[in-house]
Design a protein around this motif. Structure first.
Motif, PDB file in Angstrom:
ATOM      1  N   LEU A  78       0.809  -1.222   0.000  1.00 42.50           N
ATOM      2  CA  LEU A  78       0.000   0.000   0.000  1.00 42.50           C
ATOM      3  C   LEU A  78       0.841   1.269   0.000  1.00 42.50           C
ATOM      4  N   LEU A  79       2.161   1.142   0.176  1.00 43.89           N
ATOM      5  CA  LEU A  79       3.032   2.316   0.136  1.00 43.89           C
ATOM      6  C   LEU A  79       3.052   2.920  -1.272  1.00 43.89           C
ATOM      7  N   PRO A  80       3.253   4.228  -1.384  1.00 47.11           N
ATOM      8  CA  PRO A  80       3.334   4.849  -2.722  1.00 47.11           C
ATOM      9  C   PRO A  80       4.404   4.212  -3.592  1.00 47.11           C
ATOM     10  N   GLU A  81       5.545   3.849  -2.980  1.00 46.34           N
ATOM     11  CA  GLU A  81       6.626   3.142  -3.683  1.00 46.34           C
ATOM     12  C   GLU A  81       7.035   1.943  -2.832  1.00 46.34           C
ATOM     13  N   PRO A  82       6.445   0.773  -3.078  1.00 47.19           N
ATOM     14  CA  PRO A  82       6.764  -0.412  -2.279  1.00 47.19           C
ATOM     15  C   PRO A  82       8.258  -0.705  -2.273  1.00 47.19           C
ATOM     16  N   LEU A  83       8.745  -1.169  -1.127  1.00 47.41           N
ATOM     17  CA  LEU A  83      10.161  -1.463  -0.944  1.00 47.41           C
ATOM     18  C   LEU A  83      10.451  -2.919  -1.297  1.00 47.41           C
ATOM     19  N   LEU A  84      11.675  -3.175  -1.739  1.00 48.16           N
ATOM     20  CA  LEU A  84      12.071  -4.533  -2.108  1.00 48.16           C
ATOM     21  C   LEU A  84      12.490  -5.357  -0.900  1.00 48.16           C
ATOM     22  N   TRP A  85      13.286  -4.755   0.000  1.00 50.16           N
ATOM     23  CA  TRP A  85      13.862  -5.556   1.081  1.00 50.16           C
ATOM     24  C   TRP A  85      12.824  -6.181   2.012  1.00 50.16           C
ATOM     25  N   PRO A  86      11.664  -5.522   2.287  1.00 48.01           N
ATOM     26  CA  PRO A  86      10.688  -6.210   3.145  1.00 48.01           C
ATOM     27  C   PRO A  86      10.161  -7.511   2.547  1.00 48.01           C
ATOM     28  N   LEU A  87      10.164  -7.607   1.221  1.00 45.65           N
ATOM     29  CA  LEU A  87       9.687  -8.836   0.589  1.00 45.65           C
ATOM     30  C   LEU A  87      10.586 -10.009   0.948  1.00 45.65           C
ATOM     31  N   TYR A  88      11.897  -9.779   0.973  1.00 49.51           N
ATOM     32  CA  TYR A  88      12.829 -10.834   1.349  1.00 49.51           C
ATOM     33  C   TYR A  88      12.743 -11.141   2.845  1.00 49.51           C
ATOM     34  N   VAL A  89      12.559 -10.099   3.666  1.00 46.21           N
ATOM     35  CA  VAL A  89      12.437 -10.310   5.116  1.00 46.21           C
ATOM     36  C   VAL A  89      11.206 -11.159   5.433  1.00 46.21           C
ATOM     37  N   VAL A  90      10.096 -10.827   4.806  1.00 45.85           N
ATOM     38  CA  VAL A  90       8.873 -11.600   5.036  1.00 45.85           C
ATOM     39  C   VAL A  90       9.031 -13.024   4.518  1.00 45.85           C
ATOM     40  N   ALA A  91       9.677 -13.184   3.363  1.00 51.13           N
ATOM     41  CA  ALA A  91       9.908 -14.534   2.829  1.00 51.13           C
ATOM     42  C   ALA A  91      10.698 -15.376   3.822  1.00 51.13           C
ATOM     43  N   ALA A  92      11.718 -14.773   4.449  1.00 49.57           N
ATOM     44  CA  ALA A  92      12.499 -15.491   5.456  1.00 49.57           C
ATOM     45  C   ALA A  92      11.648 -15.822   6.674  1.00 49.57           C
ATOM     46  N   GLY A  93      10.793 -14.881   7.106  1.00 54.67           N
ATOM     47  CA  GLY A  93       9.924 -15.126   8.252  1.00 54.67           C
ATOM     48  C   GLY A  93       8.902 -16.216   7.993  1.00 54.67           C
ATOM     49  N   VAL A  94       8.331 -16.209   6.801  1.00 51.81           N
ATOM     50  CA  VAL A  94       7.384 -17.262   6.430  1.00 51.81           C
ATOM     51  C   VAL A  94       8.071 -18.628   6.451  1.00 51.81           C
ATOM     52  N   SER A  95       9.283 -18.669   5.949  1.00 49.04           N
ATOM     53  CA  SER A  95      10.039 -19.919   5.935  1.00 49.04           C
ATOM     54  C   SER A  95      10.283 -20.426   7.356  1.00 49.04           C
ATOM     55  N   ALA A  96      10.629 -19.508   8.272  1.00 47.31           N
ATOM     56  CA  ALA A  96      10.888 -19.899   9.657  1.00 47.31           C
ATOM     57  C   ALA A  96       9.617 -20.440  10.319  1.00 47.31           C
ATOM     58  N   LEU A  97       8.498 -19.738  10.165  1.00 51.00           N
ATOM     59  CA  LEU A  97       7.257 -20.188  10.793  1.00 51.00           C
ATOM     60  C   LEU A  97       6.734 -21.475  10.165  1.00 51.00           C
ATOM     61  N   ALA A  98       6.897 -21.602   8.862  1.00 49.30           N
ATOM     62  CA  ALA A  98       6.494 -22.853   8.211  1.00 49.30           C
ATOM     63  C   ALA A  98       7.331 -24.016   8.729  1.00 49.30           C
ATOM     64  N   GLY A  99       8.630 -23.754   8.958  1.00 49.95           N
ATOM     65  CA  GLY A  99       9.490 -24.787   9.519  1.00 49.95           C
ATOM     66  C   GLY A  99       9.062 -25.207  10.913  1.00 49.95           C
ATOM     67  N   LEU A 100       8.575 -24.253  11.707  1.00 53.55           N
ATOM     68  CA  LEU A 100       8.077 -24.586  13.040  1.00 53.55           C
ATOM     69  C   LEU A 100       6.760 -25.352  12.975  1.00 53.55           C
ATOM     70  N   GLN A 101       5.912 -25.013  12.019  1.00 53.58           N
ATOM     71  CA  GLN A 101       4.566 -25.563  11.988  1.00 53.58           C
ATOM     72  C   GLN A 101       4.464 -26.932  11.332  1.00 53.58           C
ATOM     73  N   ARG A 102       5.157 -27.133  10.225  1.00 57.36           N
ATOM     74  CA  ARG A 102       4.947 -28.347   9.431  1.00 57.36           C
ATOM     75  C   ARG A 102       5.206 -29.642  10.206  1.00 57.36           C
ATOM     76  N   PRO A 103       6.258 -29.736  11.057  1.00 56.27           N
ATOM     77  CA  PRO A 103       6.426 -30.989  11.803  1.00 56.27           C
ATOM     78  C   PRO A 103       5.245 -31.295  12.711  1.00 56.27           C
ATOM     79  N   ALA A 104       4.663 -30.274  13.338  1.00 59.69           N
ATOM     80  CA  ALA A 104       3.496 -30.505  14.197  1.00 59.69           C
ATOM     81  C   ALA A 104       2.311 -30.993  13.382  1.00 59.69           C
ATOM     82  N   LEU A 105       2.075 -30.384  12.226  1.00 56.56           N
ATOM     83  CA  LEU A 105       0.978 -30.821  11.368  1.00 56.56           C
ATOM     84  C   LEU A 105       1.187 -32.250  10.882  1.00 56.56           C
ATOM     85  N   ASP A 106       2.389 -32.526  10.389  1.00 54.27           N
ATOM     86  CA  ASP A 106       2.655 -33.847   9.825  1.00 54.27           C
ATOM     87  C   ASP A 106       2.611 -34.942  10.887  1.00 54.27           C
ATOM     88  N   SER A 107       3.191 -34.657  12.061  1.00 55.48           N
ATOM     89  CA  SER A 107       3.210 -35.673  13.118  1.00 55.48           C
ATOM     90  C   SER A 107       1.833 -35.876  13.730  1.00 55.48           C
TER      91      SER A 107
END
Length: 430
Positions: free
Chosen positions: A102-131
């Motif tokens: 929604l920013l007038p000029e979206p930033l690039l670096w937050p996209l990579y930060v969020v991608a890393a955060g999603v990866s971390a949370l998915a790593g925490l969640q998937r073993p619980a779901l699978d097990s």
């Protein structure tokens, strides 16, 4: 026809399975919208295949670290609580993507930060779901449960990218991220309906020693080792999703980009809709190797095709192969791994089917930048077929796996039957 219709036994026998089915359907649909919008936004901001492929590098380390730790947590904590909290965290990250868009000029670096955060949370969640799946679904219904879970995933994988393409083109990236935020809110509410899933009696606190114990168990089982190795090879060598936009440009078929992202899911869905026969197969290792070989061969054929419709057909065949291989892996894992190690082994499973695609994105982006988009497709596909053939020769016990005669499968079945008998006796006494 009755042999082809999906086996609904897990749906009928487990309320928690039904809840997770609906929760996952919503999460997958909305998550796929963000998963498509994110690389498209990076491409829009940079016009670089290497920048898009770098998403895989950014996501890799958090996935490895938190996937292993998430497996240890799944053995030590209530799995329902772990799933719910990580789902809420993923919703917060989607909200950050929305704010940035929604920013007038979206930033690039937050996209990579969020991608890393999603990866971390998915790593925490998937073993619980699978097990959790191995606990709430009867032993003999594991293949049917895997097929239904894959069917749910593929519905989201088809509808999500298709909707993402339309929403991004007509309303922008912010609209796609807004749908994702709403989806996670509904998913968290559904997670509250799950029954508590406390750890096994005597479960230890998460530790490096416990993680190492799970790794040693996996290394000592050639069948398990084969499932990990085949999937890693297939995904690393033949996972070109990140360069789909560039192939669409070369084929002058930008209009078909959403179809390219969903074609593999269509193939998987068709196999899932006719998966009734898989519940009657005992040689699940054959699923793993044959499915991976089909995946690699179809990706190679897509890279050699000059017609967009033929490319879409090849991608659909690849998706069917991946689905078949995934059914074999999930069944072997759930039928053979002891309950007390299930979370930690699920953490290793997360790495086997997640790290490969992340590295594969880097490989595809780098190879496309150096040698061209088409060679990144067909070269990786042929390497995948060769790697599967080599691993089949090195680990023959994977191909000969039989759920009726394998010692680990028989031991796991006996443990489930003993646990069920104890529950019935306790209910009678009460």
């Amino acid at each position: 026809m009755s042999r082809l219709v999906p086996d609904l036994a897990p749906w009928r026998s487990s309320r928690d399975f039904r809840t997770l089915f609906f929760q996952g359907a919503i999460t997958f649909f909305t998550s796929f919208m963000a998963m498509i919008a994110l690389p498209l936004q990076i491409k829009h901001l940079t016009d670089s295949p290497l920048a898009v492929g770098a998403m895989g590098a950014v996501e890799l380390v958090p996935l490895v670290v938190f996937g292993l730790y998430g497996g240890a947590l799944a053995d030590a904590l209530d799995r329902r609580r772990l799933i719910m909290l990580s789902e809420a965290g993923l919703g917060v990250l989607a909200l950050l993507l929305l704010v940035n868009a929604l920013l007038p000029e979206p930033l690039l670096w937050p996209l990579y930060v969020v991608a890393a955060g999603v990866s971390a949370l998915a790593g925490l969640q998937r073993p619980a779901l699978d097990s959790l799946m191995a606990r709430i679904v009867p032993h003999e219904q594991m293949t049917a449960a895997a097929a239904l879970n894959a069917l749910r995933y593929q519905i989201g994988a088809i509808a999500g990218p298709a909707a993402a393409g339309i929403v991004v083109a007509s309303a922008g990236y912010a609209a796609a991220y807004a749908v994702t935020v709403a989806g996670f809110a509904v998913s968290v509410l559904l997670c509250t309906r799950l029954a508590p899933a406390p750890p096994s009696p005597g479960a230890e606190r998460p530790s490096l020693r416990g993680i190492a114990e799970g790794a040693r168990y996996a290394w000592s089982r050639p069948v398990l080792l084969g499932t990990y190795a085949v999937d890693l090879a297939a995904m690393f060598l033949a996972f070109p999703h990140t360069i789909y936009p560039f192939l669409a440009d070369e084929l002058d078929a930008v209009w078909a980009l959403g179809l390219m992202y969903s074609a593999g899911a269509v193939g998987s869905l068709l196999l899932g809709m006719t998966s009734g026969w898989t519940s009657r197969i005992r040689r699940h290792g054959l699923f793993v190797v044959c499915g991976a070989a089909v995946w690699g061969g179809a990706i190679a054929a897509a890279g050699l095709s000059a017609d967009i419709w033929l490319v879409l057909l090849c991608l659909a065949v690849a998706g069917a192969g991946d689905m078949l291989s995934g059914l074999g892996r999930a069944t072997i894992w759930n039928q053979t791994i002891p309950e007390e190690l299930r979370g930690r082994l699920a953490g290793i499973e997360v790495l086997s089917y997640s790290v490969g695609p992340q590295l594969g994105q880097v490989r595809a982006g780098a190879m496309a930048g150096w040698t061209g988009t088409r060679s990144a497709f067909w070269g990786g596909g042929l390497l995948c077929v060769g790697a599967v053939a080599a691993l089949t020769a090195l680990l023959p016990s994977l191909v000969t796996y039989d759920s009726e005669t394998d010692e680990d499968a028989r031991r796991r079945r006996a443990a489930r039957e003993a646990g069920a008998a104890e529950e019935r006796e306790a209910g009678t006494a009460a």
